[in-house]
Scaffold this motif. Structure first.
Motif, PDB file in Angstrom:
ATOM      1  N   ASN A 293       0.286 -10.234  -8.850  1.00  0.00           N
ATOM      2  CA  ASN A 293       1.726 -10.105  -8.627  1.00  0.00           C
ATOM      3  C   ASN A 293       1.951  -9.908  -7.135  1.00  0.00           C
ATOM      4  O   ASN A 293       1.025 -10.050  -6.338  1.00  0.00           O
ATOM      5  N   LYS A 294       3.168  -9.587  -6.749  1.00  0.00           N
ATOM      6  CA  LYS A 294       3.497  -9.484  -5.330  1.00  0.00           C
ATOM      7  C   LYS A 294       2.749  -8.344  -4.625  1.00  0.00           C
ATOM      8  O   LYS A 294       2.626  -8.353  -3.404  1.00  0.00           O
ATOM      9  N   LYS A 295       2.289  -7.377  -5.382  1.00  0.00           N
ATOM     10  CA  LYS A 295       1.633  -6.218  -4.771  1.00  0.00           C
ATOM     11  C   LYS A 295       0.134  -6.138  -5.040  1.00  0.00           C
ATOM     12  O   LYS A 295      -0.547  -5.280  -4.471  1.00  0.00           O
ATOM     13  N   LEU A 296      -0.362  -7.004  -5.903  1.00  0.00           N
ATOM     14  CA  LEU A 296      -1.764  -6.887  -6.307  1.00  0.00           C
ATOM     15  C   LEU A 296      -2.426  -8.265  -6.369  1.00  0.00           C
ATOM     16  O   LEU A 296      -1.876  -9.198  -6.957  1.00  0.00           O
TER      17      LEU A 296
ATOM     18  N   GLU B 125      -6.969  -5.614  -4.055  1.00  0.00           N
ATOM     19  CA  GLU B 125      -6.145  -5.072  -2.981  1.00  0.00           C
ATOM     20  C   GLU B 125      -4.738  -4.831  -3.520  1.00  0.00           C
ATOM     21  O   GLU B 125      -4.116  -5.737  -4.096  1.00  0.00           O
ATOM     22  N   TYR B 126      -4.262  -3.603  -3.319  1.00  0.00           N
ATOM     23  CA  TYR B 126      -2.966  -3.188  -3.855  1.00  0.00           C
ATOM     24  C   TYR B 126      -2.078  -2.731  -2.696  1.00  0.00           C
ATOM     25  O   TYR B 126      -2.500  -1.921  -1.866  1.00  0.00           O
ATOM     26  N   LEU B 127      -0.849  -3.282  -2.636  1.00  0.00           N
ATOM     27  CA  LEU B 127       0.095  -2.957  -1.569  1.00  0.00           C
ATOM     28  C   LEU B 127       1.291  -2.236  -2.186  1.00  0.00           C
ATOM     29  O   LEU B 127       2.293  -2.864  -2.559  1.00  0.00           O
ATOM     30  N   PRO B 128       1.228  -0.906  -2.314  1.00  0.00           N
ATOM     31  CA  PRO B 128       2.321  -0.174  -2.968  1.00  0.00           C
ATOM     32  C   PRO B 128       3.606  -0.144  -2.153  1.00  0.00           C
ATOM     33  O   PRO B 128       4.690   0.051  -2.704  1.00  0.00           O
ATOM     34  N   GLY B 129       3.524  -0.312  -0.847  1.00  0.00           N
ATOM     35  CA  GLY B 129       4.720  -0.272  -0.012  1.00  0.00           C
ATOM     36  C   GLY B 129       4.381  -0.579   1.431  1.00  0.00           C
ATOM     37  O   GLY B 129       3.200  -0.748   1.792  1.00  0.00           O
TER      38      GLY B 129
ATOM     39  N   HIS C  70       1.110   0.712   3.675  1.00  0.00           N
ATOM     40  CA  HIS C  70       0.213   1.344   2.703  1.00  0.00           C
ATOM     41  C   HIS C  70      -0.623   0.249   2.036  1.00  0.00           C
ATOM     42  O   HIS C  70      -0.086  -0.658   1.397  1.00  0.00           O
ATOM     43  N   ASP C  71      -1.933   0.324   2.183  1.00  0.00           N
ATOM     44  CA  ASP C  71      -2.833  -0.705   1.675  1.00  0.00           C
ATOM     45  C   ASP C  71      -4.022  -0.023   0.998  1.00  0.00           C
ATOM     46  O   ASP C  71      -4.770   0.719   1.642  1.00  0.00           O
TER      47      ASP C  71
END
Length: 435
Positions: free
Chosen positions: A13-16, A68-72, A75-76
């Protein structure tokens, strides 16, 4: 070296998103000596041929999974795992000769299984403070022994103002593979051997502190100091080498500790027709073994006191550029015999009395410094369908005879040291096409 990687990237998805890799690699080291002679005796000619071949290597199969997860913003989070099947061939000697059967001697293959997992968080806490926290866990299964390790890491960068920043880091590391280098004269040989129940893994910690200054977004200056402490290191015993095939490598090594520390300085010009950078490192890399060198600390083979690199690029026109790179490094540390004497033995008539060499302190001699100049001229053309370029280069432009290794040559005047060199001046031409 042979390596093959198959990589699959999946945007969940857009963050993962994730990466899955299947890896195969194989490293081989092979050196051989061949000799032949013909003997004529009363008209009868007999021939003799002898070949000795030494080879070692590593074969790996690996599966790697990274997320790789981009919560905001700012923040990586990265995490993943890996499994590796290693097969080590620490060293085998094959001997063959005329009218003799082939003989194979040396260490047996060692198979190990390595596992690791990690997680790290790169977080911009404030506009001025950025911190990276991480934890690395790894394990090794070898010959019924199971090693495990937890390795925390942390680094931080703090902006004093838009031009000046400071950074610091600390990391603990465990390595399940050893580099075993010969220390005497002759062909430089680096063997990679695994951690075993007799020679466990290497452990180290690394800490660093540095500062960076940006001047008008044109120049950047960096100064950094570091210290690395190590234990569980291995080194050949006095008189031992990879060619002592009558015993396994584990019985030919001592276990000790070491330290590396130094200061690095870097300056870069980023913009303009003339750009480039200068980097200089002043460093020490030492080893201490209870049963080597009388227990006294000695420089490691790859200790390099001074390391200097200069690079410059001159954009003559939009499509033409000239570049040069000059490197300099202190010579490698080696152990050379300082004197020889005949053994105090009673020899039978017509037999040679053994000659013994005295080496003195370990790695007490420095080979000549290493330096060279590389030049390159590039012409680039841009078209609708892509970009092409021709590059004309010269490696080691002034044909410096840099030392590769030192050996002893026999001559009418006795024994003399001789330096062997590789790679004189070498021209090159390259064509590249991008679309």
């Amino acid at each position: 070296n042979v390596t093959t990687t198959v990589l699959w990237t999946n945007i969940i998805n857009k963050k993962l998103f994730s990466n899955v890799s299947a890896i195969y690699s194989k490293y081989s080291f092979d050196t051989s000596v061949e000799s032949s002679e013909k003997i004529t005796n009363y008209g009868v000619v007999s021939a003799k041929y002898v070949k000795g071949q030494y080879f070692s290597g590593i074969r790996d199969y690996a599966i790697k999974f990274d997320l790789e997860y981009l919560p905001g913003p700012g923040h990586d989070v990265r995490f993943g795992a890996q499994a590796v099947d290693h097969l080590f061939s620490p060293g085998v000697l094959n001997y063959s000769a005329t009218e003799e059967s082939d003989t194979t001697l040396g260490s047996k293959d060692t198979r190990t299984f390595e596992f690791l997992t990690y997680i790290e968080d790169d977080f911009l806490i404030t506009p001025a403070l950025k911190v990276n926290f991480g934890l690395h866990a790894s394990a090794l299964s070898v010959q019924g022994k199971f090693y495990k390790s937890l390795q925390p890491r942390i680094s931080a960068r703090y902006l004093i103002n838009p031009k000046l920043s400071f950074k610091a880091s600390y990391a603990q590391m465990t390595q399940f593979i050893h580099l075993l280098s010969n220390v005497g004269i002759g062909l430089p040989t680096d063997l990679w051997v695994p951690a075993t129940p007799k020679a466990g893994p290497e452990h180290s910690y690394l800490t660093s502190l540095g500062a960076s200054y940006n001047l008008n977004n044109k120049y950047e200056f960096t100064l950094e100091g570091y210290y690395k402490g190590m234990k569980g290191l291995i080194e050949y015993k006095d008189g031992a080498s990879y060619l002592n095939i009558d015993s396994d490598w584990q019985s030919k090594v001592e276990i000790g500790k070491g330290a590396s520390y130094g200061v690095e300085w870097f300056a870069q010009k980023k913009v303009g027709r003339l750009s480039g950078w200068v980097g200089y490192t002043l460093s020490w890399t030492n080893r201490t073994f209870e049963n080597l060198n009388g227990g006294k600390t000695f420089p490691y083979r790859y200790d390099r006191r001074h390391d200097l690199k200069v690079a410059a690029i001159y954009q003559m026109k939009k499509d033409k550029a000239f570049s040069l790179t000059w490197v300099y490094g202190t010579g490698a540390a080696v152990t050379l015999p300082q004197s020889t004497y005949q053994a105090n033995v009673v020899a039978r008539p017509y037999t040679n009395i053994p000659v013994i060499s005295y080496y003195g302190e370990r790695n007490s001699y420095r080979m000549r410094a290493y330096h060279r100049l590389d030049l390159n001229y590039t012409i680039t053309k841009t078209k609708k369908w892509g970009e092409s370029s021709w590059s004309f280069g010269v490696y080691n432009a002034y044909s410096r005879r840099n030392p590769f290794f030192i050996d002893i040559d026999e001559s009418m005047d006795g024994k003399q040291f001789h330096q062997y060199s590789l790679f004189p001046i070498i021209p090159s031409v390259a064509y590249r096409f991008k679309f």
